[in-house]
Design an enzyme around this catalytic site. Structure first.
Site, PDB file in Angstrom:
ATOM      1  N   SER A   1      35.745  61.467  13.558  1.00  0.00           N
ATOM      2  CA  SER A   1      36.990  60.965  13.727  1.00  0.00           C
ATOM      3  C   SER A   1      37.384  60.478  12.329  1.00  0.00           C
ATOM      4  O   SER A   1      38.875  60.612  12.056  1.00  0.00           O
ATOM      5  CB  SER A   1      36.772  59.710  14.690  1.00  0.00           C
ATOM      6  OG  SER A   1      36.449  59.859  15.821  1.00  0.00           O
TER       7      SER A   1
ATOM      8  N   LYS B   1      29.486  52.945  24.504  1.00  0.00           N
ATOM      9  CA  LYS B   1      30.650  53.214  25.510  1.00  0.00           C
ATOM     10  C   LYS B   1      30.817  52.258  26.576  1.00  0.00           C
ATOM     11  O   LYS B   1      31.745  51.836  27.058  1.00  0.00           O
ATOM     12  CB  LYS B   1      30.978  54.724  25.752  1.00  0.00           C
ATOM     13  CG  LYS B   1      31.438  55.528  24.400  1.00  0.00           C
ATOM     14  CD  LYS B   1      31.457  56.718  25.116  1.00  0.00           C
ATOM     15  CE  LYS B   1      32.041  57.824  24.110  1.00  0.00           C
ATOM     16  NZ  LYS B   1      32.489  59.358  24.596  1.00  0.00           N
TER      17      LYS B   1
ATOM     18  N   ASN C   1      36.274  54.157  25.248  1.00  0.00           N
ATOM     19  CA  ASN C   1      35.934  54.975  23.782  1.00  0.00           C
ATOM     20  C   ASN C   1      36.978  54.604  22.818  1.00  0.00           C
ATOM     21  O   ASN C   1      36.952  54.953  21.587  1.00  0.00           O
ATOM     22  CB  ASN C   1      36.047  56.349  24.013  1.00  0.00           C
ATOM     23  CG  ASN C   1      37.259  57.359  24.188  1.00  0.00           C
ATOM     24  OD1 ASN C   1      38.165  56.418  24.363  1.00  0.00           O
ATOM     25  ND2 ASN C   1      37.393  58.446  23.999  1.00  0.00           N
TER      26      ASN C   1
ATOM     27  N   ASP D   1      39.133  60.428  26.519  1.00  0.00           N
ATOM     28  CA  ASP D   1      38.602  61.558  27.030  1.00  0.00           C
ATOM     29  C   ASP D   1      39.452  62.348  28.005  1.00  0.00           C
ATOM     30  O   ASP D   1      39.509  63.392  28.132  1.00  0.00           O
ATOM     31  CB  ASP D   1      37.405  61.287  27.228  1.00  0.00           C
ATOM     32  CG  ASP D   1      36.222  61.082  25.999  1.00  0.00           C
ATOM     33  OD1 ASP D   1      36.845  61.407  25.002  1.00  0.00           O
ATOM     34  OD2 ASP D   1      35.020  60.669  26.216  1.00  0.00           O
TER      35      ASP D   1
ATOM     36  N   GLY E   1      28.275  69.005  35.710  1.00  0.00           N
ATOM     37  CA  GLY E   1      27.779  67.928  35.184  1.00  0.00           C
ATOM     38  C   GLY E   1      28.263  66.509  35.882  1.00  0.00           C
ATOM     39  O   GLY E   1      29.357  66.604  36.547  1.00  0.00           O
ATOM     40  N   ALA E   2      27.635  65.399  35.639  1.00  0.00           N
ATOM     41  CA  ALA E   2      27.921  64.443  36.126  1.00  0.00           C
ATOM     42  C   ALA E   2      27.755  63.087  35.330  1.00  0.00           C
ATOM     43  O   ALA E   2      27.259  62.157  35.739  1.00  0.00           O
ATOM     44  CB  ALA E   2      27.183  64.184  37.373  1.00  0.00           C
ATOM     45  N   GLY E   3      27.912  63.420  33.885  1.00  0.00           N
ATOM     46  CA  GLY E   3      27.611  62.211  32.962  1.00  0.00           C
ATOM     47  C   GLY E   3      29.075  61.670  32.682  1.00  0.00           C
ATOM     48  O   GLY E   3      29.975  61.778  33.406  1.00  0.00           O
ATOM     49  N   GLY E   4      28.864  61.144  31.445  1.00  0.00           N
ATOM     50  CA  GLY E   4      30.200  60.344  30.938  1.00  0.00           C
ATOM     51  C   GLY E   4      31.423  61.299  30.901  1.00  0.00           C
ATOM     52  O   GLY E   4      32.676  60.936  31.423  1.00  0.00           O
TER      53      GLY E   4
HETATM   54  P1  NAP Z   1      25.683  62.698  29.405  1.00  0.00           P
HETATM   55  O1  NAP Z   1      26.285  61.693  29.884  1.00  0.00           O
HETATM   56  O2  NAP Z   1      24.101  62.451  28.871  1.00  0.00           O
HETATM   57  O3  NAP Z   1      25.450  63.978  30.601  1.00  0.00           O
HETATM   58  C1  NAP Z   1      24.742  65.144  30.462  1.00  0.00           C
HETATM   59  C2  NAP Z   1      25.051  66.011  31.599  1.00  0.00           C
HETATM   60  O4  NAP Z   1      24.098  67.361  31.276  1.00  0.00           O
HETATM   61  C3  NAP Z   1      24.404  65.575  32.731  1.00  0.00           C
HETATM   62  O5  NAP Z   1      25.021  65.868  33.925  1.00  0.00           O
HETATM   63  C4  NAP Z   1      22.846  66.327  32.703  1.00  0.00           C
HETATM   64  O6  NAP Z   1      22.536  66.418  34.181  1.00  0.00           O
HETATM   65  C5  NAP Z   1      23.270  67.531  32.181  1.00  0.00           C
HETATM   66  N1  NAP Z   1      22.090  68.133  31.698  1.00  0.00           N
HETATM   67  C6  NAP Z   1      21.708  67.862  30.374  1.00  0.00           C
HETATM   68  N2  NAP Z   1      20.632  69.028  30.614  1.00  0.00           N
HETATM   69  C7  NAP Z   1      20.661  69.472  31.486  1.00  0.00           C
HETATM   70  C8  NAP Z   1      19.773  70.807  31.634  1.00  0.00           C
HETATM   71  N3  NAP Z   1      18.712  71.043  31.033  1.00  0.00           N
HETATM   72  N4  NAP Z   1      20.070  71.739  32.818  1.00  0.00           N
HETATM   73  C9  NAP Z   1      21.059  71.119  33.608  1.00  0.00           C
HETATM   74  N5  NAP Z   1      21.764  69.896  33.387  1.00  0.00           N
HETATM   75  C10 NAP Z   1      21.636  69.332  32.266  1.00  0.00           C
HETATM   76  O7  NAP Z   1      26.311  63.489  28.483  1.00  0.00           O
HETATM   77  P2  NAP Z   1      28.049  63.190  28.155  1.00  0.00           P
HETATM   78  O8  NAP Z   1      28.183  62.124  27.411  1.00  0.00           O
HETATM   79  O9  NAP Z   1      28.810  63.546  29.416  1.00  0.00           O
HETATM   80  O10 NAP Z   1      28.252  64.607  27.398  1.00  0.00           O
HETATM   81  C11 NAP Z   1      28.222  65.907  27.905  1.00  0.00           C
HETATM   82  C12 NAP Z   1      28.703  67.019  27.099  1.00  0.00           C
HETATM   83  O11 NAP Z   1      30.236  66.853  26.854  1.00  0.00           O
HETATM   84  C13 NAP Z   1      28.054  66.854  25.470  1.00  0.00           C
HETATM   85  O12 NAP Z   1      27.959  68.225  25.195  1.00  0.00           O
HETATM   86  C14 NAP Z   1      29.162  66.242  24.585  1.00  0.00           C
HETATM   87  O13 NAP Z   1      28.897  66.653  23.232  1.00  0.00           O
HETATM   88  C15 NAP Z   1      30.401  66.682  25.380  1.00  0.00           C
HETATM   89  N6  NAP Z   1      31.700  65.691  24.945  1.00  0.00           N
HETATM   90  C16 NAP Z   1      32.677  66.186  24.247  1.00  0.00           C
HETATM   91  C17 NAP Z   1      33.743  65.373  24.037  1.00  0.00           C
HETATM   92  C18 NAP Z   1      34.762  65.818  23.408  1.00  0.00           C
HETATM   93  O14 NAP Z   1      35.852  65.132  22.904  1.00  0.00           O
HETATM   94  N7  NAP Z   1      34.743  67.353  23.161  1.00  0.00           N
HETATM   95  C19 NAP Z   1      33.699  64.015  24.474  1.00  0.00           C
HETATM   96  C20 NAP Z   1      32.726  63.718  25.283  1.00  0.00           C
HETATM   97  C21 NAP Z   1      31.529  64.475  25.429  1.00  0.00           C
HETATM   98  P3  NAP Z   1      21.549  65.348  34.942  1.00  0.00           P
HETATM   99  O15 NAP Z   1      22.381  64.358  35.434  1.00  0.00           O
HETATM  100  O16 NAP Z   1      20.805  66.025  35.841  1.00  0.00           O
HETATM  101  O17 NAP Z   1      20.513  64.844  33.613  1.00  0.00           O
END
Ligand code: NAP
Length: 281
Positions: free
Chosen positions: A20, A69, A89, A104, A130-133
């Site tokens: 940033s 966050k 964020n 985001d 995916g189902a995270g943030g």
């Molecule tokens: P998070 O909340 O930790 O969520 C991670 C996700 O990945 C969950 O759905 C998790 O599944 C899944 N996962 C992790 N390891 C796995 C595996 N071995 N097999 C299958 N599924 C797996 O992370 P987040 O904050 O959402 O971030 C996710 C990605 O987005 C990251 O790479 C981050 O760098 C990127 N991101 C980019 C931006 C941007 O501005 N470009 C902004 C935010 C995030 P489970 O629920 O089953 O654990």
């Protein structure tokens, strides 16, 4: 009398990895503004106190990265997007009140609009991996753009089911086993898992059931070309990458703190891309 310059910061623990300052520093220079954007390493136990004294520290607002966050949402007055996504964020002070949003959502959608204009025209079905943030921001972006059917595919199915409770009946919670059926006839696939990120296994995916004119997007930007995007390009699909998302999410904060809506230029993208490559080598 000396006037203090407007300043914003990125708060995280750790925070040195944040790009940033590079982005906002570029825009400050480009617009000839006398402002500052700094990194602030804030421990989780100190975060509430840091926010309570943001103005005294000389800040008009800032960005929030891991692990703050969720806390940022609780400690501020969130707008509709931050509430819907369940995380903030971007923070700013407005008449002494700390407000927040989640940029985001516009980051992801802004990148898609730029890289694949018209992506949502006639779109009946999108697939979010995916189902995270990040996935919550992506899914909410699709809800805002009225995508009728959104498959949320996750390793832990209960988290995908929680998306349906949060966002309503257009969300279809889906297991990895059912991914081929979800991709059948879909016009968009977005990766918001950690799969494909440096240090993680690749996202192995067969895109052949998708529409011929389908689009692939990834939230990951290290590496810039993820396994998903490589597979999609090999099929001749249009793609949108995580760097586009990162750049497009930053503009709203800059506008709130410094009063100018900046542009995501080719020059800015090249600058951040060069920095990412430098750090990978
Ligand atoms: P998070 O909340 O930790 O969520 C991670 C996700 O990945 C969950 O759905 C998790 O599944 C899944 N996962 C992790 N390891 C796995 C595996 N071995 N097999 C299958 N599924 C797996 O992370 P987040 O904050 O959402 O971030 C996710 C990605 O987005 C990251 O790479 C981050 O760098 C990127 N991101 C980019 C931006 C941007 O501005 N470009 C902004 C935010 C995030 P489970 O629920 O089953 O654990």
């Amino acid at each position: 009398m000396t006037e203090t310059i407007r300043a914003a910061c990125v708060m995280g623990w750790p925070v040195k990895q944040s790009r940033s300052p590079l982005i906002h520093g570029y825009w400050l220079k480009q617009h000839g503004l006398e402002g500052d954007y700094r990194r602030e390493a804030v421990r989780p136990e100190d975060f509430a106190d840091f926010l309570a004294h943001l103005a005294e520290r000389g800040y008009v607002g800032g960005n929030v990265t891991m692990p703050h966050k969720d806390m940022a949402l609780k400690l501020s007055e969130p707008d509709e997007r931050a509430l819907a996504v369940g995380a903030a964020n971007t923070l700013w002070l407005e008449n002494g009140t700390l407000k927040s949003t989640n940029t985001d959502v516009e980051g992801f959608i802004g990148a898609l609009d730029e890289s694949a204009p018209g992506w949502d025209e006639g779109l009946q079905k999108a697939v979010v991996m995916g189902a995270g943030g990040a996935a919550r921001a992506v899914a909410y972006g699709f809800i805002e753009r009225d995508v009728p059917r959104i498959h949320v595919v996750n390793r832990t199915l209960s988290k995908a089911e929680a998306f349906r409770e949060r966002f309503g009946p257009s969300v279809v919670p889906t297991s990895f086993d059912d991914l081929p059926g979800a991709l059948e006839g879909a016009g968009l696939v977005a990766n918001a898992t950690s799969l494909g990120m440096e240090g993680f296994p690749d996202l192995e995916i067969d895109l052949s059931p998708m529409r011929a004119d389908a689009v692939a997007a990834d939230a990951i930007y290290v590496p810039l070309e993820t396994s998903l995007l490589k597979t999609a390009r090999a099929r001749g699909m249009r793609t949108s990458d995580g760097l586009g998302m990162l750049l497009h999410q930053a503009g709203r904060g800059f506008e709130l703190w410094f009063g100018v809506r900046p542009k995501v230029t080719k020059e800015l993208r090249a600058l951040v891309e060069a920095e990412l490559l430098k750090q990978q080598n």
